[in-house]
Design a protein around this motif. Sequence first.
Motif, PDB file in Angstrom:
ATOM      1  N   ALA A 173       0.825  -1.202   0.000  1.00 42.93           N
ATOM      2  CA  ALA A 173       0.000   0.000   0.000  1.00 42.93           C
ATOM      3  C   ALA A 173       0.862   1.256   0.000  1.00 42.93           C
ATOM      4  CB  ALA A 173      -0.922   0.009   1.211  1.00 42.93           C
ATOM      5  N   THR A 174       0.379   2.292  -0.674  1.00 44.10           N
ATOM      6  CA  THR A 174       1.073   3.583  -0.710  1.00 44.10           C
ATOM      7  C   THR A 174       0.212   4.713  -0.156  1.00 44.10           C
ATOM      8  OG1 THR A 174       0.345   3.981  -2.987  1.00 44.10           O
ATOM      9  CG2 THR A 174       2.491   2.907  -2.679  1.00 44.10           C
TER      10      THR A 174
ATOM     11  N   VAL B 222       3.367   3.546   3.528  1.00 45.54           N
ATOM     12  CA  VAL B 222       2.431   4.380   4.294  1.00 45.54           C
ATOM     13  C   VAL B 222       3.013   4.843   5.628  1.00 45.54           C
ATOM     14  CG1 VAL B 222       0.386   3.317   3.249  1.00 45.54           C
ATOM     15  CG2 VAL B 222       1.308   2.381   5.380  1.00 45.54           C
ATOM     16  N   TYR B 223       4.219   4.424   5.959  1.00 39.28           N
ATOM     17  CA  TYR B 223       4.776   4.774   7.275  1.00 39.28           C
ATOM     18  C   TYR B 223       4.819   6.286   7.465  1.00 39.28           C
ATOM     19  CZ  TYR B 223       7.704   5.181  11.353  1.00 39.28           C
ATOM     20  OH  TYR B 223       8.149   5.514  12.600  1.00 39.28           O
ATOM     21  N   ARG B 224       5.348   6.997   6.488  1.00 39.46           N
ATOM     22  CA  ARG B 224       5.481   8.446   6.636  1.00 39.46           C
ATOM     23  C   ARG B 224       4.116   9.112   6.784  1.00 39.46           C
ATOM     24  NH1 ARG B 224       8.797  12.646   2.629  1.00 39.46           N
ATOM     25  NH2 ARG B 224       8.217  14.554   3.765  1.00 39.46           N
ATOM     26  N   GLN B 225       3.142   8.675   5.981  1.00 39.71           N
ATOM     27  CA  GLN B 225       1.808   9.262   6.070  1.00 39.71           C
ATOM     28  C   GLN B 225       1.198   9.035   7.443  1.00 39.71           C
ATOM     29  OE1 GLN B 225      -1.129   7.645   3.365  1.00 39.71           O
ATOM     30  NE2 GLN B 225      -2.504   9.402   3.613  1.00 39.71           N
ATOM     31  N   LEU B 226       1.326   7.823   7.976  1.00 39.84           N
ATOM     32  CA  LEU B 226       0.773   7.534   9.298  1.00 39.84           C
ATOM     33  C   LEU B 226       1.489   8.334  10.385  1.00 39.84           C
ATOM     34  CD1 LEU B 226       0.207   3.681   9.030  1.00 39.84           C
ATOM     35  CD2 LEU B 226      -1.561   5.423   9.347  1.00 39.84           C
TER      36      LEU B 226
ATOM     37  N   LYS C 102      -8.141  12.115  11.722  1.00 38.53           N
ATOM     38  CA  LYS C 102      -7.314  12.399  10.547  1.00 38.53           C
ATOM     39  C   LYS C 102      -7.250  11.186   9.615  1.00 38.53           C
ATOM     40  CE  LYS C 102      -4.402  15.661  13.098  1.00 38.53           C
ATOM     41  NZ  LYS C 102      -3.054  15.886  13.675  1.00 38.53           N
ATOM     42  N   LEU C 103      -7.167   9.990  10.191  1.00 39.33           N
ATOM     43  CA  LEU C 103      -7.132   8.771   9.382  1.00 39.33           C
ATOM     44  C   LEU C 103      -8.414   8.636   8.564  1.00 39.33           C
ATOM     45  CD1 LEU C 103      -5.674   6.023   8.736  1.00 39.33           C
ATOM     46  CD2 LEU C 103      -7.013   5.051  10.627  1.00 39.33           C
ATOM     47  N   LEU C 104      -9.548   8.856   9.216  1.00 38.79           N
ATOM     48  CA  LEU C 104     -10.829   8.755   8.522  1.00 38.79           C
ATOM     49  C   LEU C 104     -10.966   9.842   7.456  1.00 38.79           C
ATOM     50  CD1 LEU C 104     -13.114   7.969  11.590  1.00 38.79           C
ATOM     51  CD2 LEU C 104     -12.471   6.380   9.765  1.00 38.79           C
ATOM     52  N   ALA C 105     -10.463  11.020   7.751  1.00 42.15           N
ATOM     53  CA  ALA C 105     -10.533  12.116   6.781  1.00 42.15           C
ATOM     54  C   ALA C 105      -9.745  11.803   5.515  1.00 42.15           C
ATOM     55  CB  ALA C 105     -10.028  13.410   7.412  1.00 42.15           C
ATOM     56  N   GLU C 106      -8.706  10.952   5.661  1.00 40.77           N
ATOM     57  CA  GLU C 106      -7.883  10.557   4.512  1.00 40.77           C
ATOM     58  C   GLU C 106      -8.453   9.339   3.788  1.00 40.77           C
ATOM     59  OE1 GLU C 106      -5.144  11.895   3.082  1.00 40.77           O
ATOM     60  OE2 GLU C 106      -5.436  13.638   4.386  1.00 40.77           O
TER      61      GLU C 106
END
Length: 272
Positions: A156-157, A258-262, A183-187
């Motif tokens: 996943a990206t 996805v590490y950086r995004q999380l 924030k997670l849900l908003a994304e």
Amino acid sequence: MSEPTQHDLDIDARYACAKNLALEAARLGMDFYRRRETLAVEHKGSDQQDVVSIADKNIEDFIRARLAEQFPQDGFLGEESGSADLKARCVWVIDPIDGTACFVNGLHNWCVSIGLLVDGEPFIGAIADPNHDELFHGCLGRGAYVNQTRLKASAATHVREGLTGAGTFHPRGKEHFIPFLEKLLAEGGMFIRNGSGALMTAYVAAGRLIGYYETELKSWDCLAGLVLVAEAGGLRNDFFRNAGLLRGNPYLVAAPGVYRQLSELIGPSLDA
């Protein structure tokens, strides 16, 4: 720091022991689980969600005795019985039942977690889930597996491309947890919490989850799983900073895409 050799430490024997002992302890856990309604259960401190049963204590005693017999020079850190010889080159880090609240309430989300630090680095991990007949295991430089199937982190990206594990603990409350979920849900992402940090970490290594964030986690909940994540190509935060081995820390493991995004969704509290 040079990698310890098998000649130095007999890594083969320790890896085999971790796997076999996790399976034995999980079978013992299932015996308790089938008669869980008869078990004595205690609450830790004032937190009614943080429980310990006689099964936790008996299984940790079983594991600790076996390790002391086979590797008397090794150190030990367990959730229930504390630590010994933490300056040894090899230190076992044990959670006899990770997911005790699930265990005592009849939910199938618990496991036995056995990890080994070598010279301060996560080196061997074994997580036995008897409810699903799965043994997650790995050794530094040798890959990670569920039973005989090799583990690989998700490709996943973006957080919308999978499920993210998430959890919090009442003493630290909702301060960072609720903002992260918003924030997670908003994304476009979605979250799951199964009650076992060890299993959710293993699921990141297996690509079943794209990441797993916990506002504060203890080392015995994740030490074994960190080996699996590393060998499966995942990433983690600097969990061991500021005496994290004994005190615990905020925790993030994730697929590399996805590490950086999380971590950005979590914010500065991840490394506070």
